[in-house]
Enzyme design. Structure first.
Site, mmCIF file in Angstrom:
data_model
loop_
_atom_site.group_PDB
_atom_site.id
_atom_site.type_symbol
_atom_site.label_atom_id
_atom_site.label_comp_id
_atom_site.label_asym_id
_atom_site.label_seq_id
_atom_site.Cartn_x
_atom_site.Cartn_y
_atom_site.Cartn_z
ATOM 1 N N ASP A 166 0.573 -1.347 0.112
ATOM 2 C CA ASP A 166 -0.314 -0.040 -0.106
ATOM 3 C C ASP A 166 0.642 1.126 0.043
ATOM 4 O O ASP A 166 1.121 1.963 0.723
ATOM 5 C CB ASP A 166 -1.141 -0.252 1.172
ATOM 6 C CG ASP A 166 -1.753 1.526 0.953
ATOM 7 O OD1 ASP A 166 -2.034 1.224 0.484
ATOM 8 O OD2 ASP A 166 -2.388 1.697 2.427
ATOM 9 N N GLU A 419 3.123 -7.268 7.895
ATOM 10 C CA GLU A 419 1.730 -8.522 7.326
ATOM 11 C C GLU A 419 1.720 -9.712 6.408
ATOM 12 O O GLU A 419 1.529 -9.883 5.346
ATOM 13 C CB GLU A 419 1.203 -7.541 6.441
ATOM 14 C CG GLU A 419 0.729 -6.745 8.460
ATOM 15 C CD GLU A 419 -0.697 -5.050 7.569
ATOM 16 O OE1 GLU A 419 -1.067 -5.258 6.064
ATOM 17 O OE2 GLU A 419 -1.157 -5.326 8.507
ATOM 18 N N TYR A 475 -6.724 -3.256 13.280
ATOM 19 C CA TYR A 475 -8.053 -1.599 12.586
ATOM 20 C C TYR A 475 -9.515 -2.353 12.947
ATOM 21 O O TYR A 475 -10.406 -1.940 11.913
ATOM 22 C CB TYR A 475 -7.649 -1.577 11.263
ATOM 23 C CG TYR A 475 -6.391 -1.198 10.614
ATOM 24 C CD1 TYR A 475 -6.547 0.383 9.991
ATOM 25 C CD2 TYR A 475 -5.455 -1.850 10.615
ATOM 26 C CE1 TYR A 475 -5.294 0.819 9.963
ATOM 27 C CE2 TYR A 475 -4.146 -1.529 9.604
ATOM 28 C CZ TYR A 475 -4.142 -0.503 9.480
ATOM 29 O OH TYR A 475 -3.107 0.385 9.685
ATOM 30 N N GLU A 513 -0.320 -0.837 14.174
ATOM 31 C CA GLU A 513 -0.708 -0.023 13.140
ATOM 32 C C GLU A 513 -2.279 -0.520 13.757
ATOM 33 O O GLU A 513 -2.357 -1.215 14.403
ATOM 34 C CB GLU A 513 -0.752 -1.109 11.521
ATOM 35 C CG GLU A 513 0.608 -1.069 10.884
ATOM 36 C CD GLU A 513 0.243 -0.604 9.736
ATOM 37 O OE1 GLU A 513 -0.940 -1.164 9.013
ATOM 38 O OE2 GLU A 513 1.661 -1.302 8.561
HETATM 39 C C1 CKU Z 1 -2.296 0.230 5.805
HETATM 40 C C2 CKU Z 1 -5.196 -4.220 6.049
HETATM 41 C C3 CKU Z 1 -3.498 -3.639 6.602
HETATM 42 C C4 CKU Z 1 -2.721 -3.096 5.590
HETATM 43 N N1 CKU Z 1 -1.469 -2.585 6.367
HETATM 44 C C5 CKU Z 1 -0.285 -2.323 5.330
HETATM 45 C C6 CKU Z 1 -0.240 -0.754 5.140
HETATM 46 O O1 CKU Z 1 1.002 -0.340 4.847
HETATM 47 C C7 CKU Z 1 -1.516 -0.328 5.076
HETATM 48 O O2 CKU Z 1 -1.053 1.083 4.514
HETATM 49 C C8 CKU Z 1 -2.850 -1.374 6.687
HETATM 50 C C9 CKU Z 1 -3.795 0.736 5.615
HETATM 51 O O3 CKU Z 1 -4.093 1.539 5.732
HETATM 52 O O4 CKU Z 1 -4.844 -0.175 5.019
#
Ligand code: CKU
Length: 606
Positions: A166, A419, A475, A513
């Site tokens: 991402d 991840e 999240y 995160e």
């Molecule tokens: C972040 C679904 C989790 C993926 N994770 C990694 C990171 O690189 C992403 O930017 C979450 C996001 O904001 O989805």
């Protein structure tokens, strides 16, 4: 020398000259450059700044999204007085892979876009004259590399990169390029490890050189007084009444490493080093023996126009924002950053979790991010044909990162992956050699971790047992049960936490995160997702959960600032989970964090 990861410095025996500036640049969509002799000069060059990514400097989409081969080229003058010594080219990085030519001849190839490499060019350069360096760079993505992705060809014949991660696939010469002059017998590496004893500190060191001559190490305090000295390629330096390096209270000694031949100085290298210890005991992180709660961010190297290109202005602003908000830590998600970022962390007293570029090893995320491009398949990531090559590349990146960053006081832990898919059979066979390697290579034995994705649970994750501390990316209230469902999210979050409690065995947990996309333009009462009010409610809920568990010993919110990603229906011109905008101005949540983090004691939950 080729393997040396030492940061270039000028000393009595060494010269480091910057080659940064406007280089020539040309796309090579047909990959014809090698055969057509482009190494001797580009046929139709544009100008391109180094260091920078190229993507955001263009005004047309084909150039921005360019995927394939492209060239950089410049001339450099080699002083005549360097004759008889070693001449070396040093690239801070070349994303994602490069072949280097000097005066038309190939001198080296390098795979991996986020770590430095050297090449010795002594026998090829013309002294007291101009010389030409040409670099063939390639930014294609595939599944055996870090970070992972794939490359497809569009109906117009152009290549397209699809990252399995991402963040935007910025590429180019994104870090400084230097020309070095080094003595023939030279220092290749220098390693320190610290022990504390009452008010004193002992620094065990090793020097690696290319020859047999003896070594000497001198340590100077901030005022320039010589405070310790030792001879030998290995030895111990005794610092009486040591000034320890600490969070927001940095102290750096100047280490001078020498090769000596009687009274003659053969080589001299210098490095500023903070003396501190870091370990885990009874579920707590201990900095110099005292508990410390981690507060801060997952970050990116990402800014307007420069992409991932080194930008000291952005680095300075980021540290000012991080100090203002009360942070003490960040993770170099999702790749090792430019060395200048760690030097600043050493100076400012920040803790760094250093991460390899192992990201995108999970197909469900790919399918989610790519939404309309994913293939919908979800298979184990470590049982593929590409796995052996991937593991080789991963070991290389991990070794280079540790070799480069091991002396930084700021670096407190290694994050070995982000991840990854970690629930299938191949997980253990892939993870174990990497976790072992990190311990083997790091004399400080820094704790190891990897960021564990949502849905990888204590009873399904086959990788968590390798971690010295657990790092979760979660999240709840955003990807899972967002909006009005937040109340259920909180309950589900607690339930998962109880599961982790069963498998921790005294290990601390941190959040690497958690976050909610937020448009700085949106305000709404009552809140809706994407509004600034929702980001604050989301954060308050997450913090309530963290604060309910003693074993939660840190919180690194996603993300420090908004950042660029590939375009798609899941992202609004980038990921908007920043606590600051991409221009480094605060969203409302920044004030929320400032209130929380400035009031939490360093040893919160001690
Ligand atoms: C972040 C679904 C989790 C993926 N994770 C990694 C990171 O690189 C992403 O930017 C979450 C996001 O904001 O989805």
């Amino acid at each position: 020398m080729e393997r040396s990861m030492l940061y270039p410095v000028t000393t009595r025996t060494r010269r480091a000259v910057s080659l940064d500036g406007m280089w020539n640049f040309q796309f090579d969509p047909q990959s014809q450059g090698v055969n057509d002799g482009w190494a001797n000069g580009l046929p139709a060059p544009l100008l391109m700044p180094v260091p920078s990514a190229f993507a955001d400097l263009f005004t047309d989409k084909d150039s921005r999204e360019y995927c394939g081969d492209f060239w950089y080229e410049t001339n450099f003058f080699v002083p005549g007085e360097w004759e008889g010594q070693e001449v070396v080219l040093r690239f801070g990085s070349a994303t994602h892979r490069a072949t280097v030519f000097v005066n038309g001849q190939e001198v080296t190839r390098h795979e991996g876009g986020f770590l430095p490499f050297n090449v010795r060019v002594t026998d090829l350069v013309r002294f007291n004259q101009d010389n030409k360096v040409a670099v063939l760079v390639n930014n294609e993505l595939h599944e055996a590399m870090l970070p992972a992705g794939r490359t497809t060809t569009l109906s117009n014949g152009k290549k397209m990169a699809t990252p399995y991660f991402d963040f935007y696939n910025y590429a180019g010469l994104q870090r400084p390029v230097k020309l070095l002059c080094l003595p023939k017998e030279q220092i290749v590496d220098f390693t320190v490890n610290h022990r504390l004893d009452g008010a004193d500190a002992f620094v065990d060191y090793t020097v690696e050189t290319t020859g047999e001559k003896d070594c000497r190490v001198l340590v100077y305090d901030k005022e320039g007084n010589l405070v310790a000295e030792s001879t030998g390629k290995t030895g111990t330096l005794h610092l009486e009444n040591a000034h320890l390096w600490n969070v927001h209270a940095s102290y750096l000694y100047r280490f001078v490493v020498q090769i000596v031949d009687g009274e003659t100085l053969v080589d001299e290298y210098t490095q500023k080093i903070g003396v501190r210890t870091f370990c885990i005991e009874n579920g707590r992180f201990l900095l110099n023996g005292k508990p410390i709660y981690l507060k801060g961010f997952g970050k990116h190297e990402d800014s307007d126009l420069r992409g991932r290109g080194l930008d000291l202005v952005t680095i300075k602003r980021d540290y000012e924002c991080m100090k203002w908000i009360g942070a003490n830590c960040f993770r170099t998600s999702h790749y090792p950053y430019a060395e200048e970022m760690y030097q600043m962390a050493d100076e400012e007293g920040f803790l760094v979790i250093d991460e390899t570029p192992a990201v995108g090893f999970l197909e469900s995320i790919t399918n989610f991010l790519a939404a309309n491009q994913g293939n919908g398949k979800q298979v184990g990531y470590f049982e593929k044909e590409t796995t052996p090559q991937l593991l080789e590349n991963h070991k290389q990146a991990l070794s280079d990162m540790i070799r480069r960053d091991k002396n930084h006081a700021c670096v407190i832990a290694w994050s070995i992956l982000n991840e990854p898919q970690c629930t299938s059979e191949g997980t253990e066979a892939y993870f174990k050699p990497l976790f072992d390697l990190a311990h083997e290579l790091d004399v400080q034995k820094r704790p190891r971790t990897y960021a564990i994705v949502m849905m990888s649970l204590p009873n399904t994750s086959k990788g968590q047992q390798f971690c010295d501390f657990i790092s979760l990316n979660r999240y709840y209230g955003w990807y899972v049960m967002g909006g009005q469902n937040m109340v259920d999210a909180e309950a589900a979050f607690h339930q998962e936490m109880q599961g982790w409690n069963q498998v921790l065995n005294g290990r601390p947990m941190i959040f690497t995160e958690y976050g909610a996309d937020t448009m700085p333009s949106e305000h709404k009462l009552p809140s809706v997702m994407w509004s600034q009010e929702y980001q604050n409610e989301y954060l308050d809920m997450n913090h309530r959960v963290f604060d309910a568990y003693d074993f939660v010993q840190g919180e690194l919110v996603w993300n420090f600032a908004d950042f660029q990603t590939t375009e798609g229906i899941m992202r609004v011109n980038g990921n908007k989970k920043g606590i600051f905008t991409r221009q480094r101005q605060p969203k409302d949540a920044a004030f929320n964090f400032r209130a929380r983090w400035c009031s939490l004691p360093q040893d919160f939950k001690k």
